[in-house]
Scaffold this active site. Sequence first.
Site, PDB file in Angstrom:
ATOM      1  N   HIS A 169      26.014  23.063  33.564  1.00 33.98           N
ATOM      2  CA  HIS A 169      24.694  23.179  32.957  1.00 33.98           C
ATOM      3  C   HIS A 169      23.811  21.989  33.320  1.00 33.98           C
ATOM      4  O   HIS A 169      24.288  20.867  33.534  1.00 33.98           O
ATOM      5  CB  HIS A 169      24.804  23.242  31.429  1.00 33.98           C
ATOM      6  CG  HIS A 169      25.065  24.612  30.891  1.00 33.98           C
ATOM      7  ND1 HIS A 169      24.273  25.698  31.222  1.00 33.98           N
ATOM      8  CD2 HIS A 169      26.020  25.070  30.035  1.00 33.98           C
ATOM      9  CE1 HIS A 169      24.731  26.769  30.583  1.00 33.98           C
ATOM     10  NE2 HIS A 169      25.788  26.429  29.865  1.00 33.98           N
ATOM     11  N   CYS A 218      20.851  24.005  36.701  1.00 38.62           N
ATOM     12  CA  CYS A 218      19.421  24.181  36.465  1.00 38.62           C
ATOM     13  C   CYS A 218      18.708  22.831  36.477  1.00 38.62           C
ATOM     14  O   CYS A 218      19.293  21.805  36.158  1.00 38.62           O
ATOM     15  CB  CYS A 218      19.194  24.884  35.133  1.00 38.62           C
ATOM     16  SG  CYS A 218      19.852  26.565  35.116  1.00 38.62           S
TER      17      CYS A 218
END
Length: 411
Positions: A98, A151
């Site tokens: 993440h 991301c």
Amino acid sequence: FFSDKELLKIARMAKRALLIGINYPGSTDELQGCVNDIRRMQKCLVDRFGFAEEDITVLNDTDKSYTQPTGKNIRQALSDLIKPAKSGDVLFVHYSGHGTRVPPETEEEDDTNFDECIVPSDLNPIPDDDFRDLVEQVPEGCQITIVSDSCHSGGLIDEAKEQIGESTNRETKVSSFEFEIGNCLHSVFVKLLAFCGIGSSHVETREIVEEGERDEVVKARFLPLERFITLLKQQTGQDNIEIGKIRPTLFDVFGEDSSPKIKKFMKVILTKLRKRNDQSTLLGKTEESALGYIEEKLNDEHYIKPAMQAQVKSDREIYGEGSSNGLFPDRGILLSGCQTDEASADVKKSGEAFGAFSNAIQMVLSETDHKDKITNKEMVLRAREILKKQRFIQRPGLYCNDRFVNAPFIC
């Protein structure tokens, strides 16, 4: 044939790598393909690039026999990778997991107005400034390549020169919300084509199977700030965490193990709070917010020690300007899975899970003869084309000094 001088140089060259895969098992934000990404890359480093198994450090959170990818352990592994490096060495880092963005809590403002961070398994984030500080410790003549399949990865080396990308072009932004909407609309489009008898499974990567379930499940490797704060509340038991208190909370939880930038931030804040009785010292909104949160600990020397020991040359270091004096970092090559405000896809298809960008890299390598070198520029451009053909909207980027643009990918 190599000359004696070239052979000697090759013999002395060390190749070392750090691979970090975080699936966050058992959490509501669990991913599927991150650990698979680093397993594939580990095999690739050995088979294609000549790395020795013992020179590859692996951190993952799905096998307890491996070192767990906490913030402290990742920082230590990065330090262990860089400290012994010498001119001529090749260093490589691959992160799959993440990413998140922490908004300004002070007057800070950088190229993107956010701290782009990777999210370790214990939520102890590592921001772009820390990566910049790390790569600047790499000696001259030593090449370090970082692949980040997460991301918001476009800004992961703070202020690195954008060679391929749109992160500093504010007219072409694609938000993580648009990422989800784009994938949703794409799925509807594919289903409509299938209903009309158009399209084929080997081209379309969002095909819907007959039972009405997706043949491919796509999830963003994105931990929204609201979700990050929620998880932080759960971990700390504190319900009053909000923007303005994120960094003080991270320091409160992780202390000595928190990000160097967090410790610098807290040193400046604590120093101002300690001088608040001085009429010449005016507290900003951040200091006022932090005051109620840590006032009772201002005189706890053990608590504040990690912050007060941090070396802060000027307040600019915590306000996003860093210590660069406007210069681009000279070290480090970043290949990002997307732009600073985009999401990278975590994909599960036909029982296999992977990061879309990591998979694109493997596809480029598999399509290229082992004897042929691929430049960093070629890798990113070809990965972009693959992802575009697969109908992903993320746009990989290349961030580095001019001299590394046409250098071979990894080595």
